[in-house]
Every structure is written in C-alpha cells, then in structure tokens.
Design a protein around this motif. Structure first.
Motif, PDB file in Angstrom:
ATOM      1  N   ALA A  89       2.553   1.687  -3.415  1.00  0.00           N
ATOM      2  CA  ALA A  89       1.638   2.122  -4.479  1.00  0.00           C
ATOM      3  C   ALA A  89       1.091   3.526  -4.251  1.00  0.00           C
ATOM      4  O   ALA A  89       0.926   4.290  -5.204  1.00  0.00           O
ATOM      5  CB  ALA A  89       0.466   1.136  -4.583  1.00  0.00           C
ATOM      6  N   GLY A  90       0.818   3.875  -2.994  1.00  0.00           N
ATOM      7  CA  GLY A  90       0.110   5.123  -2.740  1.00  0.00           C
ATOM      8  C   GLY A  90       0.870   6.206  -2.023  1.00  0.00           C
ATOM      9  O   GLY A  90       0.366   7.312  -1.853  1.00  0.00           O
ATOM     10  N   ARG A 114       0.835  -1.212   0.000  1.00  0.00           N
ATOM     11  CA  ARG A 114       0.000   0.000   0.000  1.00  0.00           C
ATOM     12  C   ARG A 114       0.865   1.256   0.000  1.00  0.00           C
ATOM     13  O   ARG A 114       0.612   2.205  -0.743  1.00  0.00           O
ATOM     14  CB  ARG A 114      -0.927  -0.007   1.211  1.00  0.00           C
ATOM     15  CG  ARG A 114      -1.926   1.139   1.209  1.00  0.00           C
ATOM     16  CD  ARG A 114      -2.891   1.053   2.360  1.00  0.00           C
ATOM     17  NE  ARG A 114      -3.646  -0.184   2.378  1.00  0.00           N
ATOM     18  CZ  ARG A 114      -4.702  -0.462   1.607  1.00  0.00           C
ATOM     19  NH1 ARG A 114      -5.112   0.432   0.726  1.00  0.00           N
ATOM     20  NH2 ARG A 114      -5.344  -1.600   1.713  1.00  0.00           N
ATOM     21  N   LEU A 133       1.457   7.580   4.444  1.00  0.00           N
ATOM     22  CA  LEU A 133       0.157   7.680   5.115  1.00  0.00           C
ATOM     23  C   LEU A 133       0.352   7.744   6.622  1.00  0.00           C
ATOM     24  O   LEU A 133       1.359   7.269   7.145  1.00  0.00           O
ATOM     25  CB  LEU A 133      -0.716   6.459   4.785  1.00  0.00           C
ATOM     26  CG  LEU A 133      -1.217   6.327   3.356  1.00  0.00           C
ATOM     27  CD1 LEU A 133      -1.778   4.930   3.125  1.00  0.00           C
ATOM     28  CD2 LEU A 133      -2.277   7.383   3.077  1.00  0.00           C
TER      29      LEU A 133
END
Length: 148
Positions: free
Chosen positions: A45-46, A42, A49
């Motif tokens: 890819a992003g 995650r 966070l």
C-alpha cells in the motif's frame, strides 16, 4: 474531550474484535505470520520503507522486524535496495512474488468469510450488505486526537 462511544458502538467494536480473532484462528497460511502479512500489506500500500520504520509501524522491535524481513526475503517476497538518502541504510519493498502471495492470502480470507456469511439467514446477510458502504469508509475515517 471526546465522548465515550455509545453502548451500540462499543458492542460493534467487540464484534469486530471477535471477527478479527476468528480470522486469525482460521488462517490457512502457515508459511507466513500475521505480522508478515501485515508487513507485506503495508509495503504494497505504501511503498518501500526502512526496517526501523517498519518496526515502528508494525509495533515490533527492530531486531524482530529485521528477522521478519529476512524471512520474507528468503521467500522472495521482499527485496532490499540502498536508500538513496542514506547509503548506510536500505529500503525494503515488496516483490511481484510478495504481491502474488498477498493476493493469494486475501483471496483465501475472502473465501473463508464468504463461506461463513453464506451460513447466515437472509435478514442478516441483507443487514451486512446494507452496512457495506459504511464498512468501506471505516479504514479511512480520520483518527480523533484526544484533547490535552
């Protein structure tokens, strides 16, 4: 109202579940959990966070996400930096070592799958090759929202 999937699509869904379970059982990676690999994926890819966002997206509690991030940080696979929008919070991001570990996991998993596919007969291999474009589209397919 969304129609129920056809029996063939339901069977296909069950086959995906069986494949997923087989992949989890056959994992050779012991130093990182499936959730840890998902979190690394995650972040890869992003981007960075907050832990609270990671907890929500991974479907775990915030304390569990914090513990997981701490374990990944101890391995050098994630790092933390101050959140520029909120000095009290931090952002978690994947490190180069984390990307390398994720790449190693993907390579190992791809090899295990290829080894298993090689055991299939030529007709099954051809059918799976023919399905490859649709399988590649599946993750990007829009999610249907149920009608109220």
């Amino acid at each position: 109202m969304t129609d129920a999937p056809s029996a063939d699509l339901a069977d296909l869904g069950r086959a995906f579940e069986e494949i997923t379970a087989w992949l989890r059982r056959s994992r050779s990676t012991s130093e990182v959990s499936a959730t840890g690999l998902s979190l690394l994926d995650r972040l890869d890819a992003g981007g960075a966070l907050r832990v609270t966002d990671l907890a929500t997206l991974e479907g775990v509690t915030q304390p569990a996400a914090t513990a997981l991030v701490n374990r990944l940080a101890d391995q050098g696979w994630v790092g933390r930096a101050a959140d520029p929008s909120d000095g009290r919070a931090s952002l978690v991001s994947i490190t180069d070592a984390g990307r390398q570990r994720l790449r190693q996991h993907r390579d190992e998993r791809s090899r295990r799958i290829a080894d298993r596919l090689a055991l299939l007969d030529a007709a099954d291999q051809a059918a799976l090759r023919a399905a490859l474009p649709a399988l590649r589209h599946l993750p990007a397919a829009p999610v249907a929202r149920p009608n109220p």
